[in-house]
Structure formats: structure tokens, C-alpha cells
Enzyme design. Structure first.
Site, PDB file in Angstrom:
ATOM      1  N   GLU A   7      22.731 -31.653 -67.537  1.00  0.00           N
ATOM      2  CA  GLU A   7      21.663 -32.500 -68.069  1.00  0.00           C
ATOM      3  C   GLU A   7      21.483 -32.319 -69.574  1.00  0.00           C
ATOM      4  O   GLU A   7      20.490 -32.767 -70.140  1.00  0.00           O
ATOM      5  CB  GLU A   7      20.355 -32.221 -67.331  1.00  0.00           C
ATOM      6  CG  GLU A   7      20.385 -32.678 -65.883  1.00  0.00           C
ATOM      7  CD  GLU A   7      19.036 -32.555 -65.185  1.00  0.00           C
ATOM      8  OE1 GLU A   7      18.027 -32.326 -65.880  1.00  0.00           O
ATOM      9  OE2 GLU A   7      18.993 -32.681 -63.962  1.00  0.00           O
ATOM     10  N   GLU A  28      12.866 -26.949 -67.608  1.00  0.00           N
ATOM     11  CA  GLU A  28      13.722 -26.967 -66.426  1.00  0.00           C
ATOM     12  C   GLU A  28      14.690 -28.114 -66.636  1.00  0.00           C
ATOM     13  O   GLU A  28      14.440 -29.249 -66.247  1.00  0.00           O
ATOM     14  CB  GLU A  28      12.882 -27.143 -65.155  1.00  0.00           C
ATOM     15  CG  GLU A  28      13.570 -26.618 -63.903  1.00  0.00           C
ATOM     16  CD  GLU A  28      14.516 -27.617 -63.276  1.00  0.00           C
ATOM     17  OE1 GLU A  28      15.536 -27.943 -63.928  1.00  0.00           O
ATOM     18  OE2 GLU A  28      14.241 -28.045 -62.160  1.00  0.00           O
TER      19      GLU A  28
END
Length: 713
Positions: free
Chosen positions: A177, A168
């Protein structure tokens, strides 16, 4: 708390942050000194308690996301079934394991072995404890490293490559990210050629809209001044600037339907299949879009969905309600929202017209641009699209909500009306606000000269551009630095008025703007007799709230999908009370809720007097006016500009509020004190408070307790 983004590791969600970590894990913690208006970075010891950062992260929000948890579980079950169907043992690699939830779901679904990596060491330690508590230590190995540091083969961290990868690594912008590089590295070094990825793929959607409400967060506009032949205008380079590249994340479902007009249908712009090798992490697409309503193409809305399996049978969407596949059954979440991207210029378009929507991405970011159809070259090849970069300086000084505040004509109309009441020709004024309209407004309305104190060099340069654009060089003088530099610039002049919004870019919580009070106190010897201070008074206001969902950010998790996660709850509980502020800043217009009390003034401040030397303490109680759940207290400041109640500016509701759902100012964050746990309240119960203001360091301390007829809860 702010951490540099790192591949395969823990990264708090929405950037509402207080600390940062370098690549060598040297920690610098940022705190605001309200007495000086300065943000100060302090290097922390090696044993600095990172768990305080965990307490303020989006960690619990992710674990409260039931849809996320269940769909990851379903994706893992399908992937493990496929691998078993091939007659293989199942080795799962979990990148950025956090609490270890996905690793435990994998074992529960039949994985033989799981390697979980987590570079944020306190989180890795918590994951080990959670795995042990739930009896999975024999099958799950937690490695406190980034995935890019893991070694494979004999003697390595993994003796063999994994045939399922679960991670995730997504944020509101999907790739912010660093998931693209992390996946590409894993494909090359950590997983087998037939590895199944969970999630398997993602699709990015865009929608072109017209919205003055949103456009005000992008472009500084002219500010008319009632009764003046000339208003105030931005500089020409501000009007032409592309703006900042940073994504603007937002709870789009909370934007009122009348605040924007869709000009196109939602469009699929990018598709990422995470198990495919990418020759380049940068990519572009150019699409022809049919306009369905006449208007101004100003803003591109963005969201995404993910497919947990190659058959697309398990879908998770973060779309706003009008584009969501199940609009009547949407999961609330704050760790994934939607995003806004601003067109370089507002472009007029007509119904039925075809325009070009250009999309680009690099390793970490997306950006978009709408242009007239003819802007695509004749061969149909890719159009070069420059990544937005601020060249005017304004977008580096002003946050997007701050731009909205500068464009709020109602707010500035109130300020101008008050200023006219006390401003006399020939006066010397001091302005104490960061890159603000305030000094220019005072000069335009008749002040002979205004000395504008700016806290930063960049802010001073932006203010200088505004001064030049409005031909006020002879009236407005910038002083960059501290009050000492201001006193030197004033020389023997006596000041007739000290003015501020007040607003300071370093302020995190509403009362941090009381820095203005400290400046007025230190300048008192420079004020002439009868000098005016504007604003003259301030009040700290509170209302007890029943938020629909915001309280979940700090609510204990307990059990998730049958697993005991209380280790993390205990860690958060142990350390959350040790953070510098019990109160957190949040843009409350994005979070529905209803007041269960009337607003009550907790403390008053007379800004025309010197800051006291002793603590100010206020105690009392707030009666509840309706039944419901009290899960938080909202806090804000009201500023009475002249001290007579006629001209008030609020950092809370932007309309008078007595009960029901407050209409919060969308351009500033309010303070939120979360109760330890939601408490059901009745009109015969009350919220007891004690508030302490420390003049020494400018800090506020809050204590709230709920009492009913039987005593405290």
C-alpha cells in the site's frame, strides 16, 4: 470494488473487487453482463455513493481484529509515555485514519493533539462523526487529504510537526500500500527528528517449500489423455516463463500439511525500521540457506511481524500456525494473510545442501528466487535478480487459481470421458471457453474442426500458442470477438456440438458462466439436427453454513476498545443492500466451516433448450440437519455434462458432499450469502428461500429467511 493504491489513504484489502478510482477521483464501476460474458465499465456521476465500496471492503475485518487493536493501543501508550518522559507535549499524526480508532486510542493514552488524515472522503466524513460521537472533537482534527498533500507551519494543515506517527498502511505483502514512500515523505516533511513511529519496525520471513499443490498455480503442465498416444502440452515459452509478479495471498494455515514439504526453516529476509531514512526504496539481500529435506525447491512462503515499539516488547505476527509465536492463541484475520512467491523453475535440492535465497523489493513489491549456491558471484556482491514478468501471455490471461484448474487432471478426465461419449469423427464443433483445453481436447479426440470463440485478444493469442504447441492448426480455428464473428467464420457449416467447461475469466460468481447458455441460444439456427450441447444441464446448489470466522467480514462492529463505532455500522447497513449482488465470491477452502443442512438444489437449467423469456422463480425450504449457528449460505453450480448424471463437474465441493465440512474446490470461488446476523438453529427449523433468475440480464436475486416452530427470526 477496486481502488488504485494511494499513500496515506483508504484501500480495501484483498483484491476481490468491482470498482476503480482514478487519480482525479473519477469513478468507473465494473459490472458483468452475464448475457454477453463481458465486463463493462461505467463512468459514475460525481455524487456516486462510495459507501457501497466501503460495505464490501475489509474495513470491518480490521476492526474485528482484537489483537491488532490492542497492540496498537499498547504501542501508543509506550510512545506517549516516552514523549512525556522527554518533557514534551504530545502531537500525534495518524495517517490513513479510517474510522479514527487509532486517533481515539492516542487521545485515550494521553495525547494532547491528534491530526488524522484520510484521503477517501466518505471515510473521512465517517471518522469525523465517530470522533464527535465519542467526544474527542476538541483534540482530534480529521483532514480529508493524503498525507503527502498535508502542509505544515503557520497557516498550514498542521501548525507544527508531529512527534508521534501512527499508521496502519500495511497489507499482506507488507509494503503493497506504499508505506515506504509514505513514511519517507513524513520523515522529511511532517514529523520531528525524534518522532516515534507506531509501529516501529517490521521483519519479513521466507520459507522454501516443495508443493505440487501450489506449483499448479504457477506453471501449466502437460495434460495426459487416456487412450490417446498424445496428450496436450503447454508451449515452450510457457514452460520457461518466470510467471506473474503479483503476490498470491492465501490463508496458509488452511493448506493441509500433506500438501507441502518444508525444505528450510523460516528465514529473516528483510527488516524495515520505519523511522529511518532510506537512500533508496529498492533493496536486495542474498542469503545462504541450509536445506533440511531432499525435494524440489518450488515455492517461497512469506509472512511478516511488526514491532510496535523500539524495545520490541509488543509484537504482532501474521505467521501461519507452524511458525507463529503463540500457535494456540492466534487471531483470525483476512485483511493480512500470508503470501506465495514462485521460483522461476523447480530446482532439485538435497538435505544438507546450501542454496542461495535472493530477496528483492521495490517501493511496492517483494520477490524471491532460490538458486544453486554457485549462482552467487565470487566476490559475494549482490546478484542481479530480474523482477518476474510474464513473457508467455498465459500468466496475464490465467489467474493462479485458473492455472490450478487447468492442471486438475481429475477434472479434465471427467470432461474427456464425457466428450468421448458424444463426439464422432468428422464433426464440426464450437467451443465457448476462455483460453481453455476444451477446443484442443475435442480436436485431439477426433473432431474434424473446432471453432474456438475467445472473448479477448490476449486470450486468443494464448490459445493460438497452445494450438501450435500441439500441432492442431488444421483442426482448431480461433474466432476472437462475439457470436457475430463466429457465425461469419462458420459460413454455411452446420455445428454438431457446442462445448464449454464452462469457464469465463470475467465471471465473478458461479452462475455468471451461464453465458454459455446464451451463446447456445443465439447459435441455435447454426446447429444441425440432433446437435449436442455439453454441458447439457446445470443446477444451482446451496448449503446453509456455520463458518468459524468468515461471517465476521460482514458482522457489525458496535464497540471497539470501548469506543462507539456504530456510525460506520449504520453506513454499511444502509448501503450494503444497494449493491448489485447480495452474494459475494470467496474461495471457501480457505475458510473453515460446517454445513448445518444438506446441500439442496435450488434451480435447474436445461442448457439444450433456449434461454426462457420470462423470469425463473424457485421457492422452498431447506431443513437444518444439526444444531449450530447459521451465518451464511454457500452457493455453487454443478454441471451435468451429458444430462444423465454420469459425468458431473462442480464449482463447489470437489468430492461428493452430504454433511459435515465440505471439501471445497480450491481453484474457484463459491458464492456466499451472508445472513444479516448469525442465528442459532435446531434440526426442527428451516431455511426458507426464494430465488429469481432474470433471463433479460442474467442476474440472480436471493432471499433467505430462517424459520423455526415459532416463525421467522
Amino acid at each position: 470494488m477496486w481502488f488504485l493504491r494511494s499513500c496515506g489513504g483508504f484501500c480495501p484489502g484483498k483484491a476481490r473487487s468491482l470498482s476503480r478510482v482514478s487519480s482525479l477521483m473519477q469513478v468507473f464501476r465494473q459490472t458483468l453482463n452475464p448475457t454477453t460474458g463481458r465486463a463493462e465499465w461505467t463512468a459514475m456521476d460525481e455524487d456516486y455513493d462510495y459507501n457501497q465500496e466501503v460495505a464490501r471492503s475489509s474495513y470491518t475485518d480490521m476492526l474485528h481484529d482484537e489483537e491488532r487493536n490492542k497492540k496498537y493501543k499498547a504501542g501508543l501508550e509506550l510512545a506517549i509515555g516516552r514523549v512525556r518522559g522527554r518533557g514534551q507535549r504530545v502531537h500525534v499524526l495518524d495517517i490513513g485514519t479510517g474510522s479514527g480508532l487509532l486517533s481515539m486510542l492516542a487521545v485515550q493514552a494521553g495525547a494532547d493533539r491528534v491530526t488524522a488524515c484520510e484521503c477517501f472522503k466518505p471515510m473521512a466524513g465517517a471518522a469525523r462523526k465517530i470522533v464527535k460521537t465519542n467526544g474527542f472533537s476538541d483534540k482530534i482534527t480529521v483532514i480529508p487529504k493524503r498525507s503527502t498533500e498535508i502542509t505544515t507551519g503557520p497557516g498550514g494543515d498542521m501548525s507544527e510537526r508531529a512527534n508521534i506517527l501512527v499508521a496502519e498502511l500495511l497489507d499482506t505483502e507488507l509494503i503493497g500500500e506504499g508505506c515506504l514512500y509514505t513514511y519517507q515523505h513524513a520523515l522529511k516533511h511532517l514529523v520531528t527528528p525524534d518522532c516515534i513511529f507506531v509501529p516501529h519496525a517490521a521483519t519479513v520471513y521466507a520459507q522454501v517449500v516443495e508443493s505440487d499443490f501450489m506449483w499448479n498455480w504457477h506453471r501449466l503442465r502437460e495434460l495426459p489423455l487416456k487412450g490417446c498416444e498424445k496428450g496436450l502440452v503447454p508451449s515452450s515459452d510457457m514452460e520457461a516463463c518466470m510467471g506473474a509478479a503479483a503476490v498470491h495471498d492465501i490463508q496458509l494455515s488452511q493448506v493441509k500439511q500433506e500438501q507441502f514439504k518444508p525444505l528450510s526453516e523460516p528465514i529473516k529476509v528483510f527488516r524495515f525500521e520505519f523511522d529511518k531514512k532510506m537512500e533508496c526504496l529498492e533493496r536486495g539481500t542474498d542469503l545462504s540457506v541450509v536445506i533440511k529435506e531432499t525435494g524440489q525447491a518450488q515455492v517461497i512462503l512469506m509472512w511478516w511481524d511488526i514491532e510496535m515499539d523500539p524495545d520490541s516488547s509488543v509484537l504482532l505476527s501474521v505467521a501461519p500456525f507452524w511458525a507463529h509465536p503463540t500457535p494456540n492463541n492466534m487471531q483470525w484475520r483476512d485483511h493480512w494473510m500470508q503470501a506465495l512467491y514462485f521460483n522461476h523453475q523447480s530446482i532439485p535440492v538435497e538435505k544438507g545442501q546450501q542454496v542461495a535465497l535472493h530477496g528483492r523489493h521495490d517501493e511496492y513489491s517483494l520477490w524471491f528466487q532460490v538458486q544453486k549456491q554457485g549462482s552467487m558471484n565470487s566476490t559475494g556482491s549482490e546478484v542481479s535478480l530480474e523482477r518476474p514478468v510474464c513473457r508467455c501471455g498465459g500468466h496475464m490471461v490465467w489467474s493462479r487459481p485458473r492455472l490450478g484448474m487447468l492442471n486438475d487432471r481429475c477434472r479434465w478426465g471427467t470432461y474427456a470421458a464425457a466428450l468421448r461419449q458424444v463426439l464422432a469423427p468428422g464433426q464440426t464443433c464450437v467451443s465457448v471457453s476462455d483460453a481453455s483445453w476444451v477446443p484442443l481436447m475435442a480436436a485431439r479426440l477426433g473432431a474434424q474442426e473446432v471453432f474456438a470463440l475467445e472473448s479477448s485478444d490476449l486470450g486468443a493469442r494464448v490459445t493460438h500458442k497452445l494450438i501450435e504447441a500441439n500441432n492442431l492448426q488444421d483442426k482448431v480455428h480461433i474466432v476472437q470477438g462475439s457470436e457475430e464473428q463466429l457465425e461469419a467464420a462458420l459460413k454455411d457449416k452446420k455445428v454438431a456440438m457446442v462445448i464449454a467447461e464452462p469457464y469465463y475469466s470475467s465471471s465473478l460468481l458461479p452462475w455468471h458462466s451461464l453465458y454459455f447458455w446464451y451463446v447456445c441460444t443465439r447459435l441455435r439456427h447454426k446447429l444441425q439436427g440432433g446437435a449436442a450441447v455439453l454441458p447439457a444441464r446445470a443446477e444451482l446448489v446451496a448449503v446453509a453454513m456455520d463458518f468459524e470466522n468468515l461471517w465476521r467480514l460482514r458482522a457489525p462492529v458496535g464497540t471497539v476498545e470501548g469506543f462507539d463505532i456504530s456510525v460506520m455500522d449504520q453506513m454499511v447497513k444502509d448501503h450494503s443492500n444497494q449493491t448489485d449482488e447480495r452474494v459475494e465470491p470467496h474461495p471457501l477452502w480457505e475458510y473453515p466451516g460446517v454445513g448445518v443442512s444438506n446441500p439442496v438444489t435450488l434451480m435447474n437449467f436445461d442448457l439444450t433448450q433456449s434461454v426462457p423469456t420470462e423470469n425463473m422463480v424457485a421457492t422452498g425450504d431447506i431443513p437444518f440437519t444439526r444444531s449450530g449457528s447459521c451465518n451464511a449460505v454457500a452457493l455453487w453450480m454443478n454441471y451435468d455434462l451429458l444430462g444423465d448424471g454420469r459425468h458431473t463437474m462442480s464449482t463447489g465441493p470437489h468430492a461428493p458432499y452430504t454433511s459435515g465440512s465440505p471439501q471445497w474446490d480450491p481453484h474457484i470461488r463459491q458464492g456466499v450469502y451472508f445472513m444479516d446476523q448469525p442465528v442459532q438453529v435446531l434440526p426442527d427449523s428451516r431455511l426458507v428461500y426464494r430465488v429469481t433468475f432474470s433471463p433479460k440480464d442474467g442476474q440472480m436475486d436471493f432471499q433467505f429467511d430462517i424459520e423455526n416452530s415459532q416463525g421467522k427470526n
